[in-house]
Design an enzyme around this catalytic site. Structure first.
Site, short mmCIF file in Angstrom:
data_model
loop_
_atom_site.label_atom_id
_atom_site.label_comp_id
_atom_site.label_asym_id
_atom_site.label_seq_id
_atom_site.Cartn_x
_atom_site.Cartn_y
_atom_site.Cartn_z
N GLU A 137 96.79 65.98 81.53
CA GLU A 137 97.24 64.75 80.72
C GLU A 137 98.68 64.97 80.32
OE1 GLU A 137 96.10 61.23 77.59
OE2 GLU A 137 94.85 62.95 77.59
N CYS A 176 94.02 59.72 77.59
CA CYS A 176 94.12 58.30 76.76
C CYS A 176 95.38 57.57 77.37
CB CYS A 176 94.39 58.40 75.15
SG CYS A 176 92.89 59.31 74.55
N GLU A 207 86.89 57.70 78.14
CA GLU A 207 86.50 57.71 76.95
C GLU A 207 86.28 56.31 76.28
OE1 GLU A 207 87.56 61.81 74.57
OE2 GLU A 207 88.87 59.84 74.19
#
Length: 655
Positions: free
Chosen positions: A49, A244, A376
């Site tokens: 990420e 995210c 998520e």
């Protein structure tokens, strides 16, 4: 008489010790001829990420920050230079709607002839190596028929010149110019200076500097030492690009893969959502240039022999931030992005997106087999959107396995709801995440023992033991955390018929640019090292077997008895028995392995250990916790070894 009494007295002293040692010996039974599960090649992988300056300023080897002046503050990372009383000015111009990907450029005008220009600080400085080559490039044009030259210099903090070159743009049309030069010294905190030579004005855009020693020496490529650490792990897959950042704080800030391919100057920069996420680590200069885009991710996977696992936005922004969603009847463009990505990765060169892949230099397909939908995400809004994605993808590409989110935690209402819904949907793969204290990992080694063998497969997609608490800036990559993860991983491998993939998270962190700890690999501008956690991950990954066989203590799986955890496998390629055994106790323990259905003599034992649970690896001592190998031997069908306190051990014996 006295001598005989002394001998009897001595034997009375030592004989109980031998009895105690015999009682303390732990007997493992290995049923090498009883296959319990196949271990997938994807069992151990990595999750990338763009957090902690992982891409720009990290894996992506570009040294210039804000190279096209597209940050919210156009001159962030730049400053004006006026040497020896030089005079001049700069002007940032916005092209407007004519260029949505690259809207700004800078005009420099020198009034004094020499000494005026601008300087770029890089990403916490620029790491420059002695005798290494550097490739400078820029889009430029002369203004008003001028004839200005550009002096390019690398300088140290004290102003010392490390390397330089000169180029002279020609004409009033935009054109890309390149020049290369070498550095005469090593410096971790260098900066780039661009100085005008001659009176007049010049326009500049996409100002770039790359080291020549990138991974595979690709121009504009990746930082070689960081990729090498990944390659050394022999990961089964790479999950990318997050995390995210896939969701974004808002949908406008989500990751859109189509904007990350093609020429670098056509890739649209956006803010990185970690820019303002943590008040304790505000990073206003954290943006995504997408020089490391989806093509480069696929290429990286191919380079290191890993399966690609891209994750796409499902029409939901991060629920911790805005929880913004796109309406269900407006979801088609998001779904089309997923279908087009599969074509980009796997389609023939005469298909729309396969042609774009070929134009980037890769006519052969990347053979993508998996795709993640959402990251998520939770709640009914996720399930509603996931069902539409699943229907469309499976109708056109039934062979693609879909990875689905089980939320943020390994238990609780969010998890229970999603786990139930996904199983009813007959999901291919469920992605479970756990950021928990070390004790949680020890307590949950049997987590998958009771999972339905006929249900969805499990991807342990993000996990890391937290030494203080989840999200704390004081978390450390200490040996206690790595040891607990190793124990948990034996439970994952033992249940390889359910758990087919696992990856630690996050992957990279810059020593001066991080937002989250702990992390697997730490870097600065010149150096990199693998943490104790990395050493555990690597040890498991490079010692992946083909099939699981039982490893028992007292006829039960080795899952915590006297602090011992273990898993056994057979590597059918090398015809070896592989034993992974963790001693999480503070005392040494003898272990005797009785092998059934196996004949072997010699082997090796690789050991990770430390007498200090708080010990961490560092730039100064990168192998404070590192592998030590020694020979072992099987005698009469038995293998006896001593397990150090707080140790992770991998034993390989040739069959």
């Amino acid at each position: 008489m006295k001598q005989r009494s002394f001998i009897l007295f001595f034997l009375c002293l030592i004989f109980p010790v031998y009895i105690i040692r015999a009682q303390q010996k732990n007997v493992f039974v290995v049923k090498a001829n009883e296959v319990k599960a196949t271990i997938e090649p994807t069992m151990w992988g990595v999750f990338f990420e763009d957090i902690n300056q992982g891409a720009d300023g990290g894996l992506y080897a570009e040294l210039v920050k804000n190279r096209s002046f597209e940050f919210d503050v156009p001159m962030m990372g730049w400053r004006e230079i006026k040497k020896d009383g030089a005079d001049g000015s700069y002007l940032i111009t916005n092209k407007g709607v004519s260029s949505t990907a690259n809207t700004r450029y800078i005009r420099l005008e020198s009034l004094s002839g020499k000494g005026y220009g601008i300087s770029n600080e890089g990403f916490r400085g620029m790491g420059i190596k002695k005798d290494n080559g550097y490739d400078f490039s820029v889009w430029a044009r002369q203004v008003n028929g001028g004839s200005v030259s550009l002096l390019i210099e690398l300088a140290g903090p004290d102003g010392s010149r490390l390397g330089s070159a000169t180029l002279k743009p020609e004409g009033a049309e935009w054109k890309k110019y390149t020049v290369s030069f070498k550095s005469v010294a090593t410096e971790a905190k260098a900066h780039l200076e661009l100085l005008l030579d001659g009176k007049g004005a010049i326009d500049l855009d996409m100002i770039s500097l790359f080291p020549k020693d990138t991974w595979k020496q690709r121009a504009g490529g990746l930082r070689a030492d960081m990729v090498q650490l990944l390659a050394d792990m022999k990961p089964g897959f790479v999950r990318f690009p997050g995390g995210c950042i896939v969701e974004g704080r808002t949908l406008d800030e989500r990751f859109q893969w189509k904007k990350t391919i093609g020429p670098a100057e056509d890739r649209e920069l956006i803010i990185n959502r970690w820019n303002v996420e943590f008040k304790h680590r505000l990073t206003p200069d954290y943006f995504q240039s997408f020089g490391l885009g989806f093509f480069e991710y696929f290429q990286l996977c191919e380079d290191i022999g890993a399966e690609p696992l891209p994750i796409l936005n499902c029409g939901m922004a991060c629920q911790f931030n805005t929880a913004e969603v796109v309406a269900l009847d407006q979801l088609d463009p998001y779904i089309q992005d997923a279908l087009d990505l599969i074509e980009f990765a796997n389609g023939p060169v005469n298909s729309t997106w396969g042609k774009k892949r070929a134009e980037m230099g890769h006519p052969e397909p990347f053979n993508m087999k998996m795709l993640g939908v959402g990251n998520e995400n939770w709640g009914s809004q996720y399930i509603d959107r996931l069902k539409l994605f699943t229907k469309a993808i499976k109708e056109k590409y039934p062979e693609i396995k879909l990875v689905n989110s089980s939320g943020t935690d390994p238990d609780g209402d969010r998890f229970d709801y999603l786990n139930t819904q996904l199983r009813e949907m007959k999901a291919d793969i469920i992605d479970e995440h756990y950021y928990r204290p070390p004790q949680w990992f020890l307590d949950n080694v049997k987590r998958y023992d009771s999972y339905d063998r006929k249900g969805p497969k499990i991807f342990a997609g993000e996990y890391a033991a937290q030494s203080v608490r989840t999200g704390s800036p004081d978390n450390k990559n200490n040996w206690q955390c790595a040891l607990s993860e190793a124990a948990f991983m034996t439970g994952l491998e033992r249940n390889a018929d359910v758990v087919t993939m696992a990856s630690y998270a996050p992957l990279f962190a810059h020593a001066e640019g991080w937002q989250w700890t702990p992390d697997l690999i730490w870097v600065d501008n010149l150096r990199s090292y693998g943490t104790a956690n990395y050493q555990v991950q690597k040890l498991f990954s490079v010692n992946r077997g083909s099939v699981v066989v039982p490893l028992l203590i007292n006829n039960e799986p080795a899952a915590g008895q006297k602090g011992l955890y273990g898993a056994a496998s057979i590597d059918r390629k090398t015809n070896e028995l592989i034993l992974k055994v963790v001693n999480a106790a503070e005392n040494p323990q003898d272990a005797e392995f009785i092998t059934e259905g196996f004949r072997g003599k010699k082997g090796t034992m690789t050991e990770l250990s430390s007498g200090k649970l708080e010990l961490v690896n560092s730039f100064e001592v990168p192998l404070a916790v590192g592998p030590v190998q020694k020979p072992v031997q099987v005698r009469s069908g038995k293998l006896v070894v001593s397990l150090k306190p707080w140790s992770v051990n991998v034993i390989r014996v040739k069959m």
